[in-house]
Design a protein around this motif. Structure first.
Motif, PDB file in Angstrom:
ATOM      1  N   MET A 283       0.840  -1.205   0.000  1.00 17.50           N
ATOM      2  CA  MET A 283       0.000   0.000   0.000  1.00 17.50           C
ATOM      3  C   MET A 283       0.869   1.246   0.000  1.00 17.50           C
ATOM      4  O   MET A 283       0.609   2.197  -0.725  1.00 17.50           O
ATOM      5  CB  MET A 283      -0.941  -0.010   1.210  1.00 17.50           C
ATOM      6  CG  MET A 283      -2.084  -1.010   1.076  1.00 17.50           C
ATOM      7  SD  MET A 283      -3.383  -0.793   2.309  1.00 17.50           S
ATOM      8  CE  MET A 283      -2.739  -1.714   3.687  1.00 17.50           C
ATOM      9  N   LYS A 284       1.932   1.245   0.814  1.00 17.62           N
ATOM     10  CA  LYS A 284       2.753   2.455   0.926  1.00 17.62           C
ATOM     11  C   LYS A 284       3.428   2.803  -0.401  1.00 17.62           C
ATOM     12  O   LYS A 284       3.503   3.967  -0.780  1.00 17.62           O
ATOM     13  CB  LYS A 284       3.821   2.278   2.023  1.00 17.62           C
ATOM     14  CG  LYS A 284       4.583   3.581   2.258  1.00 17.62           C
ATOM     15  CD  LYS A 284       5.545   3.528   3.411  1.00 17.62           C
ATOM     16  CE  LYS A 284       6.199   4.914   3.572  1.00 17.62           C
ATOM     17  NZ  LYS A 284       7.318   4.900   4.502  1.00 17.62           N
ATOM     18  N   LEU A 285       3.905   1.769  -1.129  1.00 18.91           N
ATOM     19  CA  LEU A 285       4.583   2.013  -2.398  1.00 18.91           C
ATOM     20  C   LEU A 285       3.611   1.980  -3.579  1.00 18.91           C
ATOM     21  O   LEU A 285       4.043   2.070  -4.728  1.00 18.91           O
ATOM     22  CB  LEU A 285       5.695   0.978  -2.604  1.00 18.91           C
ATOM     23  CG  LEU A 285       6.855   1.028  -1.600  1.00 18.91           C
ATOM     24  CD1 LEU A 285       7.810  -0.130  -1.823  1.00 18.91           C
ATOM     25  CD2 LEU A 285       7.609   2.346  -1.696  1.00 18.91           C
ATOM     26  N   ALA A 286       2.317   1.868  -3.283  1.00 19.30           N
ATOM     27  CA  ALA A 286       1.276   1.840  -4.318  1.00 19.30           C
ATOM     28  C   ALA A 286       1.550   0.765  -5.371  1.00 19.30           C
ATOM     29  O   ALA A 286       1.365   0.974  -6.568  1.00 19.30           O
ATOM     30  CB  ALA A 286       1.139   3.227  -4.982  1.00 19.30           C
ATOM     31  N   ASP A 287       2.005  -0.410  -4.898  1.00 13.50           N
ATOM     32  CA  ASP A 287       2.310  -1.509  -5.818  1.00 13.50           C
ATOM     33  C   ASP A 287       1.044  -2.140  -6.402  1.00 13.50           C
ATOM     34  O   ASP A 287       1.045  -2.622  -7.529  1.00 13.50           O
ATOM     35  CB  ASP A 287       3.052  -2.629  -5.068  1.00 13.50           C
ATOM     36  CG  ASP A 287       4.444  -2.219  -4.634  1.00 13.50           C
ATOM     37  OD1 ASP A 287       5.046  -1.361  -5.296  1.00 13.50           O
ATOM     38  OD2 ASP A 287       4.927  -2.770  -3.622  1.00 13.50           O
ATOM     39  N   GLY A 288      -0.023  -2.171  -5.599  1.00 10.22           N
ATOM     40  CA  GLY A 288      -1.236  -2.885  -5.982  1.00 10.22           C
ATOM     41  C   GLY A 288      -1.639  -3.824  -4.851  1.00 10.22           C
ATOM     42  O   GLY A 288      -1.096  -3.738  -3.743  1.00 10.22           O
ATOM     43  N   ILE A 289      -2.603  -4.702  -5.147  1.00  8.20           N
ATOM     44  CA  ILE A 289      -3.162  -5.586  -4.107  1.00  8.20           C
ATOM     45  C   ILE A 289      -2.931  -7.036  -4.515  1.00  8.20           C
ATOM     46  O   ILE A 289      -3.387  -7.479  -5.567  1.00  8.20           O
ATOM     47  CB  ILE A 289      -4.676  -5.326  -3.931  1.00  8.20           C
ATOM     48  CG1 ILE A 289      -4.917  -3.852  -3.584  1.00  8.20           C
ATOM     49  CG2 ILE A 289      -5.256  -6.255  -2.873  1.00  8.20           C
ATOM     50  CD1 ILE A 289      -6.375  -3.440  -3.631  1.00  8.20           C
ATOM     51  N   ALA A 290      -2.225  -7.776  -3.693  1.00  7.12           N
ATOM     52  CA  ALA A 290      -1.976  -9.188  -3.994  1.00  7.12           C
ATOM     53  C   ALA A 290      -3.275  -9.988  -3.905  1.00  7.12           C
ATOM     54  O   ALA A 290      -4.098  -9.722  -3.023  1.00  7.12           O
ATOM     55  CB  ALA A 290      -0.952  -9.751  -3.012  1.00  7.12           C
ATOM     56  N   PRO A 291      -3.475 -10.961  -4.807  1.00  4.13           N
ATOM     57  CA  PRO A 291      -4.724 -11.747  -4.811  1.00  4.13           C
ATOM     58  C   PRO A 291      -4.716 -12.833  -3.732  1.00  4.13           C
ATOM     59  O   PRO A 291      -4.710 -14.024  -4.017  1.00  4.13           O
ATOM     60  CB  PRO A 291      -4.742 -12.351  -6.215  1.00  4.13           C
ATOM     61  CG  PRO A 291      -3.294 -12.481  -6.573  1.00  4.13           C
ATOM     62  CD  PRO A 291      -2.576 -11.330  -5.909  1.00  4.13           C
ATOM     63  N   VAL A 292      -4.732 -12.385  -2.486  1.00  2.00           N
ATOM     64  CA  VAL A 292      -4.575 -13.312  -1.357  1.00  2.00           C
ATOM     65  C   VAL A 292      -5.747 -14.286  -1.265  1.00  2.00           C
ATOM     66  O   VAL A 292      -5.551 -15.476  -1.001  1.00  2.00           O
ATOM     67  CB  VAL A 292      -4.433 -12.494  -0.056  1.00  2.00           C
ATOM     68  CG1 VAL A 292      -4.525 -13.388   1.159  1.00  2.00           C
ATOM     69  CG2 VAL A 292      -3.107 -11.754  -0.053  1.00  2.00           C
ATOM     70  N   VAL A 293      -6.957 -13.792  -1.506  1.00  3.22           N
ATOM     71  CA  VAL A 293      -8.133 -14.667  -1.360  1.00  3.22           C
ATOM     72  C   VAL A 293      -8.085 -15.811  -2.384  1.00  3.22           C
ATOM     73  O   VAL A 293      -8.195 -16.985  -2.006  1.00  3.22           O
ATOM     74  CB  VAL A 293      -9.441 -13.841  -1.446  1.00  3.22           C
ATOM     75  CG1 VAL A 293     -10.652 -14.753  -1.421  1.00  3.22           C
ATOM     76  CG2 VAL A 293      -9.495 -12.830  -0.297  1.00  3.22           C
ATOM     77  N   PRO A 294      -7.873 -15.530  -3.684  1.00  3.47           N
ATOM     78  CA  PRO A 294      -7.739 -16.667  -4.618  1.00  3.47           C
ATOM     79  C   PRO A 294      -6.533 -17.559  -4.331  1.00  3.47           C
ATOM     80  O   PRO A 294      -6.604 -18.776  -4.542  1.00  3.47           O
ATOM     81  CB  PRO A 294      -7.592 -15.997  -5.993  1.00  3.47           C
ATOM     82  CG  PRO A 294      -7.889 -14.567  -5.828  1.00  3.47           C
ATOM     83  CD  PRO A 294      -7.916 -14.235  -4.359  1.00  3.47           C
ATOM     84  N   LEU A 295      -5.439 -16.984  -3.844  1.00  2.67           N
ATOM     85  CA  LEU A 295      -4.271 -17.814  -3.515  1.00  2.67           C
ATOM     86  C   LEU A 295      -4.618 -18.823  -2.420  1.00  2.67           C
ATOM     87  O   LEU A 295      -4.326 -20.019  -2.534  1.00  2.67           O
ATOM     88  CB  LEU A 295      -3.104 -16.934  -3.047  1.00  2.67           C
ATOM     89  CG  LEU A 295      -2.250 -16.267  -4.141  1.00  2.67           C
ATOM     90  CD1 LEU A 295      -1.397 -15.144  -3.551  1.00  2.67           C
ATOM     91  CD2 LEU A 295      -1.359 -17.288  -4.844  1.00  2.67           C
ATOM     92  N   ILE A 296      -5.253 -18.331  -1.343  1.00  3.12           N
ATOM     93  CA  ILE A 296      -5.613 -19.227  -0.235  1.00  3.12           C
ATOM     94  C   ILE A 296      -6.651 -20.244  -0.709  1.00  3.12           C
ATOM     95  O   ILE A 296      -6.566 -21.432  -0.375  1.00  3.12           O
ATOM     96  CB  ILE A 296      -6.107 -18.407   0.975  1.00  3.12           C
ATOM     97  CG1 ILE A 296      -4.929 -17.623   1.574  1.00  3.12           C
ATOM     98  CG2 ILE A 296      -6.742 -19.320   2.038  1.00  3.12           C
ATOM     99  CD1 ILE A 296      -5.295 -16.678   2.698  1.00  3.12           C
ATOM    100  N   ALA A 297      -7.614 -19.774  -1.517  1.00  4.59           N
ATOM    101  CA  ALA A 297      -8.642 -20.698  -2.022  1.00  4.59           C
ATOM    102  C   ALA A 297      -8.010 -21.807  -2.866  1.00  4.59           C
ATOM    103  O   ALA A 297      -8.486 -22.945  -2.871  1.00  4.59           O
ATOM    104  CB  ALA A 297      -9.674 -19.922  -2.849  1.00  4.59           C
ATOM    105  N   ALA A 298      -6.913 -21.482  -3.545  1.00  3.41           N
ATOM    106  CA  ALA A 298      -6.242 -22.485  -4.388  1.00  3.41           C
ATOM    107  C   ALA A 298      -5.352 -23.422  -3.566  1.00  3.41           C
ATOM    108  O   ALA A 298      -4.807 -24.387  -4.100  1.00  3.41           O
ATOM    109  CB  ALA A 298      -5.402 -21.780  -5.455  1.00  3.41           C
ATOM    110  N   GLY A 299      -5.194 -23.106  -2.278  1.00  5.99           N
ATOM    111  CA  GLY A 299      -4.385 -23.977  -1.414  1.00  5.99           C
ATOM    112  C   GLY A 299      -2.934 -23.551  -1.276  1.00  5.99           C
ATOM    113  O   GLY A 299      -2.105 -24.310  -0.767  1.00  5.99           O
ATOM    114  N   VAL A 300      -2.610 -22.341  -1.738  1.00  3.15           N
ATOM    115  CA  VAL A 300      -1.224 -21.856  -1.597  1.00  3.15           C
ATOM    116  C   VAL A 300      -1.029 -21.365  -0.163  1.00  3.15           C
ATOM    117  O   VAL A 300      -1.827 -20.581   0.341  1.00  3.15           O
ATOM    118  CB  VAL A 300      -0.957 -20.687  -2.580  1.00  3.15           C
ATOM    119  CG1 VAL A 300       0.456 -20.137  -2.388  1.00  3.15           C
ATOM    120  CG2 VAL A 300      -1.173 -21.128  -4.014  1.00  3.15           C
TER     121      VAL A 300
END
Ligand SMILES: [Zn+2]
Length: 448
Positions: A283-300
């Motif tokens: 957030m601080k470097l305005a990189d974007g938002i990691a797709p954490v919800v799909p990653l966890i849903a996929a089992g990562v």
């Protein structure tokens, strides 16, 4: 001497399990027993946890400890110019300063480690600008630390790089000297990012990781520009390239993964690689938002981490858990997108997998990395028993952590660090700041 944590009001033995009025017996560096009203061994040290929550120590899986000297500088600049105009020049100045004062890396490690122990962090992975002094501090303080030995051979200014053969040999020598998987300190390999390392170096890292069974950590797909550049140079997305290098496996922690697509998520899932999510830094470097919800849903397995203090600026894992939750919810328009249990898992069990340590849960046989949180605070009462994880994750602040135990040893008791004189470290930090600021203009970026 055995250590008994007695009468915990809430024991979070893992993210999904909360029990009332429990004892935890620690013998040596591991947990010996968990239960109600355990017998107190005659020679045991006892910690009374009445009115407290007891949980596994938090694990900060991605950090750059030297950046504790760079807090609060040069805000408002995105990643690439931030590296070129802020980070690389300051790293150069710091390295020069270390030549005449070898105490500097000791000091930044001590400051960062004090901050983490005070906030209930029992283990971290430190990448970048690394010195043996860091491991020395961790051993002195009784902190479980992983030094991710950083490798680069592209883009970074030539004066900050070592000759290739020399770099590889120094890396292997460092591993031989400091990798101690059965003790407190271990070494990972850290090719910093794909755009800082050529293909030959990446193949070498993959081979050494397999040969020596070493963890590997890399920054990956942090910005959209990095992905576009990878596509232009190689026709491949960064995660695809990692797979071709043979690096996608359970030894890898892929930090950031902000700009990854659905096929890359599927690839990460089937290879067993770990992802490290740094929400506040992103957030601080305005990189974007990691797709954490799909990653966890996929089992990562997804761990949460602070990243370095220059892009956070705190090493506060409680704030980081909340940032992960809130960011996931607002970015998906789903108020249930991540649960507090997910956040705890990201800071404990999945973080332990990423760090390759047998911790992250309070079960017999696991490493005794345990924290005690004082619930008798205005912002934590009344502590609703209906959903203790929700209360714990949303309401706890770092300074609610009362006692920190690492490898079976109490390193902070009743908010006092036992293994080092904190006041002396702070006095030394004030003096060094003055030297760096006045003599070397390290922080000139603030004023331009
Ligand atoms: Zn980083």
């Amino acid at each position: 001497m055995p250590l008994l944590i007695r009468n915990a009001k809430y024991l979070f033995s893992d993210p999904a399990s909360v029990e009332r009025d429990m004892d935890v017996l620690i013998d040596g560096n591991t947990i010996a027993a968990v239960g109600h009203s355990l017998t107190v061994p005659a020679d045991a040290e006892v910690i009374d946890a009445a009115g407290c929550a007891v949980l596994p120590g938090l694990i900060n899986t991605h950090n750059h400890l030297y950046q504790n000297f760079l807090k609060g500088i040069a805000a408002g600049i995105p990643l690439v110019p931030w590296c070129n105009d802020v980070l690389f020049p300051t790293v150069g100045v710091l390295r020069d300063a270390v030549k005449s004062n070898a105490r500097i890396p000791w000091l930044w490690t001590a400051l960062a480690t004090i901050e983490m122990i005070r906030g209930g962090v029992t283990c971290c992975i430190d990448m970048d600008v690394t010195y043996a002094e860091t491991l020395q501090v961790w051993q002195e303080m009784g902190f479980r630390g992983i030094l991710a030995y950083t490798l680069t051979n592209r883009w970074v200014p030539a004066e900050l790089r070592a000759a290739e053969d020399e770099m590889r040999q120094k890396t292997l020598d460092f591993i031989a000297a400091y990798h101690r998987p059965d003790e407190l300190t271990r070494v990972f390999l850290a090719p910093s990012t794909l755009f800082l390392c050529d293909d030959d170096l990446m193949h070498w890292v993959a081979a050494q990781s397999e040969r020596l069974d070493l963890g590997v950590q890399i920054h990956i797909s942090e910005t959209a520009g990095e992905v576009a550049e990878s596509m232009q140079e190689t026709g491949l997305r960064p995660v695809e390239r990692l797979e071709r290098f043979g690096l996608l496996n359970e030894r890898l922690s892929a930090v950031h993964c902000v700009h990854i697509d659905a096929p890359e998520i599927a690839t990460l899932a089937h290879t067993g690689a770990n992802v490290v999510h740094c929400p506040k830094s992103n957030m601080k470097l305005a990189d974007g938002i990691a797709p954490v919800v799909p990653l966890i849903a996929a089992g990562v397995p997804v761990a949460v981490a602070t990243d370095g203090a220059a892009s956070n600026d705190l090493l506060d894992m409680w704030e980081e858990m909340r940032a992960a939750l809130l960011l996931a919810r607002v970015s998906t328009n789903d108020a249930a997108a991540l649960s507090p249990q997910d956040a705890l898992r990201m800071a404990t069990l999945d973080a332990a997998r990423t760090a390759r340590i047998d911790a992250g849960a309070i079960r017999p046989g696991r490493l005794a990395d345990v924290i005690v949180v004082d619930l008798n605070r205005a912002h934590l009462q009344p502590f609703h028993a209906a959903d203790p994880a929700n209360m714990l994750v949303f309401c706890t602040r770092a300074d609610d952590v009362r006692d920190t135990i690492i490898h079976g040893r109490v390193v902070m008791r009743e908010r006092r660090i036992i293994t080092l004189d904190e006041a002396e470290v702070l006095a030394e930090a004030v003096a060094v700041e003055r030297e760096l600021f006045e003599k070397r203009s390290l922080y000139a970026f603030n004023t331009r």
